[in-house]
Design a protein around this motif. Sequence first.
Motif, PDB file in Angstrom:
ATOM      1  N   TYR A 361      77.339  83.093  20.583  1.00 28.56           N
ATOM      2  CA  TYR A 361      76.987  81.834  21.255  1.00 28.56           C
ATOM      3  C   TYR A 361      78.022  81.603  22.346  1.00 28.56           C
ATOM      4  CZ  TYR A 361      80.727  80.070  18.239  1.00 28.56           C
ATOM      5  OH  TYR A 361      81.935  79.885  17.607  1.00 28.56           O
ATOM      6  N   LYS A 369      79.275  73.270  19.454  1.00 31.72           N
ATOM      7  CA  LYS A 369      78.222  74.233  19.158  1.00 31.72           C
ATOM      8  C   LYS A 369      78.055  74.314  17.631  1.00 31.72           C
ATOM      9  CE  LYS A 369      77.079  75.894  23.266  1.00 31.72           C
ATOM     10  NZ  LYS A 369      75.698  75.896  23.782  1.00 31.72           N
ATOM     11  N   GLU A 543      70.391  73.096  21.868  1.00 37.50           N
ATOM     12  CA  GLU A 543      70.817  74.444  21.451  1.00 37.50           C
ATOM     13  C   GLU A 543      69.685  75.114  20.689  1.00 37.50           C
ATOM     14  OE1 GLU A 543      73.859  77.515  21.105  1.00 37.50           O
ATOM     15  OE2 GLU A 543      73.554  75.763  22.389  1.00 37.50           O
TER      16      GLU A 543
END
Length: 568
Positions: A361, A369, A543
């Motif tokens: 990521y 995140k 995301e």
Amino acid sequence: MKNSSNAPQMQGAQIIVEILKEQGVDTMFGYLGGVVLPIFDKLYDTDIRFITPRHEQGGAHMADAYARCTGKTGVCIATSGPGATNLTTGIANAMMDSVPMVALTGQVRTELIGGDAFQEVDTTGITRPITKHNIIVKDVNNLAEELRQAFYIASTGRPGPVLVDIPVDVSVGTGRLNPPSEIDMPGYKPRVEGHKKQIEAAADAINKSERPVLYVGGGVIISNSSREITALAEKANIPVTTTLMGMGAFDQNSPLSIDMLGMHGAAYANMAVQNSDLLIAVGSRFDDRVTGQLKRFCPNAKILHVDIDPASISKNVQVHVPVVGDAKLVLPEITELLEHKPRESWFAQISEWKKAHPFTYDKNASNIKPQYVIEELWNQTKGEATITTGVGQHQMWAAQFYKYKYPRQFITSGGLGTMGFGLPSAIGAQVARPESTVIDIDGDSSFNMTLTELSTAVMYNLPVKAVVLNNGYMGMVRQWQELFYQRRYSHSHLLNPNFAEVAKALGAGGISIERKDEVPGAVEKMLSYDGPCVLDCRIEAEENVWPMVSPGKALDEMAGLEIFEKMP
């Protein structure tokens, strides 16, 4: 079984309690109601630990997770009508994931059945499609035998939930408690030993293969055959991929591990499966989230399938070498006949895929995140925590970024995909493992469904931790709307409460964070909190989970790989 004239006479409710103790039940989950009052009155005098949830569905999920963590049969109870119907989601969840469970439900008096009495529903009719077996007991003298059979059916063969519906007049009536005897059910004879010729054929196929892959499902965990699958993999030198339900069956720290396969599985696992010449499936059912488009699944491979359930063989994928039997017994027999092969070119190819397409990521992002949160959980718990999840994006990230060492370490809803499973299952897991760190990795939408069970954790002083990856959306639904519906986010955005403050109001700890640099300290604070605690992480709203095998695509046609390649 015929009634013995020497058997003691007792009230039906007492018979139920005596059978529970006879079956080794020391923990139950359930909710009180009118027609089960006689049973609860007898439970009052036992040392069976009883956990009362805030909703019957929560109780069923707790019993489910307790069973998954211990390997024992989980037990839940509810009253008639809405009590029984509230159990159904939990029962269906256990059915899809082959979890041994006995659900006891109260029913109106036998003479009232069919007359639309208060809180009457046809519980056995409603639950017939979602149970391995169910029955309504109308004669108190049959109660002991039916309960013994319920525990036997739930825990043998391919496990599953069994429901026993008990009218209140049976609970208060008097009958005989006959002594236990060997259960002989002519229509139910699970096969546990594999056929010798099929075992030889399986070993021969493995020995002849050049590019084999072990595809390990939840059945390996259910059968307690993690050591046996490891011994087979190591002796024959075979890479191992697991399903979502099979995570922990094989130590992901092993060099033979290629992690999870499937829709959101590792690219290298999917590539290995698609390029294999022999797929060795053990305790798995070729779910659509694993196979992608069936017509293009494993195009050049023979399929070898070991499973205790003959109905699973060739149900979705045509199997070339079937072995029906208990993996615990079958695997050592196959392993004894195997040869060790170096398979250097095969492992070199897998290594290239691993280097090219790892789980990753954007680690330079300034916001939180979700993958980073899970990595931090893994680091601070040293990979030793028991993890439960709800269902959605967070579930996939928990499968991708927390590496599992042990069977029964990862508790999640696989087949049914039940949102709200995370928190009650964490409670069931914590009851099963009082000394373990139990963490529910959850999404905000999933957590919203059962967050009142925090009160249950507080009431019983169960130190479960809930990490809510809060993006303000039904995350996986939003991802599909982004990819397939032109970002038309129809009703997938939610107005959430302040989860940390709600947790505090319910008597638990609550922490809320919005910045990346807050993550390590917040995780440490949560883990050290003496009692149940919620960590609300405000993550990036849009995301996505990558890679992804879209509907209609083959397993090796994964979206998102190009995104990985651009990441620093």
